[in-house]
Design an enzyme around this catalytic site. Structure first.
Site, mmCIF file in Angstrom:
data_model
loop_
_atom_site.group_PDB
_atom_site.id
_atom_site.type_symbol
_atom_site.label_atom_id
_atom_site.label_comp_id
_atom_site.label_asym_id
_atom_site.label_seq_id
_atom_site.Cartn_x
_atom_site.Cartn_y
_atom_site.Cartn_z
ATOM 1 N N PRO A 77 0.754 -1.194 0.005
ATOM 2 C CA PRO A 77 -0.087 -0.149 0.163
ATOM 3 C C PRO A 77 1.027 1.270 -0.071
ATOM 4 O O PRO A 77 0.509 2.561 -0.492
ATOM 5 C CB PRO A 77 -0.889 0.015 1.314
ATOM 6 C CG PRO A 77 -0.817 -1.448 1.452
ATOM 7 C CD PRO A 77 0.397 -2.312 1.073
ATOM 8 N N TYR A 78 1.868 1.201 1.036
ATOM 9 C CA TYR A 78 2.863 2.472 0.689
ATOM 10 C C TYR A 78 3.440 2.504 -0.428
ATOM 11 O O TYR A 78 3.606 3.821 -1.100
ATOM 12 C CB TYR A 78 3.933 2.301 1.867
ATOM 13 C CG TYR A 78 4.942 3.117 1.866
ATOM 14 C CD1 TYR A 78 4.811 4.531 2.468
ATOM 15 C CD2 TYR A 78 6.308 2.990 1.234
ATOM 16 C CE1 TYR A 78 5.902 5.418 2.317
ATOM 17 C CE2 TYR A 78 7.234 3.740 1.471
ATOM 18 C CZ TYR A 78 7.103 5.099 1.907
ATOM 19 O OH TYR A 78 8.004 6.034 1.908
ATOM 20 N N LEU A 79 3.948 1.412 -1.188
ATOM 21 C CA LEU A 79 4.512 1.578 -2.628
ATOM 22 C C LEU A 79 3.596 2.226 -3.602
ATOM 23 O O LEU A 79 3.934 3.156 -4.279
ATOM 24 C CB LEU A 79 5.123 0.306 -3.090
ATOM 25 C CG LEU A 79 6.459 -0.084 -2.084
ATOM 26 C CD1 LEU A 79 6.858 -1.390 -2.591
ATOM 27 C CD2 LEU A 79 7.512 0.992 -2.068
#
Length: 210
Positions: A124-126
């Site tokens: 999700p962060y990437l």
């Protein structure tokens, strides 16, 4: 004198950026979430503005010529915080920078932004970083995106490389990231992405070489 707004000022790179700027007489404004974070910056003589990536923050941009975005939701938060900070917060920052006439926007991103290639917990962060970077690049702002390698707390050497081939460890100190961000804010470089790693070339020389 131009003024740089540091978003994520209370983070590890943000604090280093503000400390280095204060030591070198550069004008910065630290965006902090609440008054409890003010002490560190008051001791440096750094101006603070209250702003929240998930709430109100427009006033923090007033009178600033540049923005350095080094905020992050952190590894211990869930996808909801990642969505609100790393994606929506970054997009709102780009919009507000444009509305307030900011000239340069420096985004401290990640070396790898393909969520399909990352660890499950980082996907999700990437994905958020990839979308935020693309949004900035498509904006009308004068943008720079820094893609640091694995971050360390080693003392800054002031020497970097843009080539993974010249940095087998793939690491870069947070001090060097902050120093490079300070330099690129003022450097008349057109829009560009930089892979940033510890190396043997002084920052000013690395910038001149391109």
């Amino acid at each position: 004198m131009s003024k740089t707004l540091v978003i994520g000022a209370n983070g590890q790179i943000g604090r280093r950026f503000c400390q280095q700027a204060a030591e070198n007489g550069e004008s910065v404004r630290a965006m902090i979430r609440d008054e409890s974070q003010r002490g560190f910056f008051d001791a440096l003589g750094v101006e603070c503005a209250i702003g929240d990536l998930t709430g109100e923050m427009a006033a923090a941009f007033e009178g600033c010529d540049a923005v350095v975005f080094t905020a992050g939701s952190g590894p211990s938060t869930g996808p909801d915080r990642t969505l609100m900070i790393d994606l929506n917060g970054a997009l709102r920052s780009v919009d507000l920078a444009r509305e307030h006439g900011v000239k340069r926007f420096v985004m401290i991103s990640t070396l790898h932004v393909d969520p399909l290639q990352g660890p499950e917990k980082l996907k999700p962060y990437l994905a958020a970083k990839r979308a935020a970077d693309a949004y900035l690049m498509a904006s009308s702002l004068d943008w720079i995106i820094l893609r640091p390698g694995r971050l360390t707390d080693e003392a800054g050497s002031g020497r970097v490389t843009f080539s993974q081939a010249h940095s087998p460890g793939g690491e870069v100190s947070r001090d060097n990231v902050a120093s490079f961000a300070r330099a690129i804010v003022k450097y008349p470089e057109p829009e560009r992405e930089y892979t940033l790693l510890d190396g043997n070339t002084p920052i000013a020389e690395a910038l001149a070489q391109g």
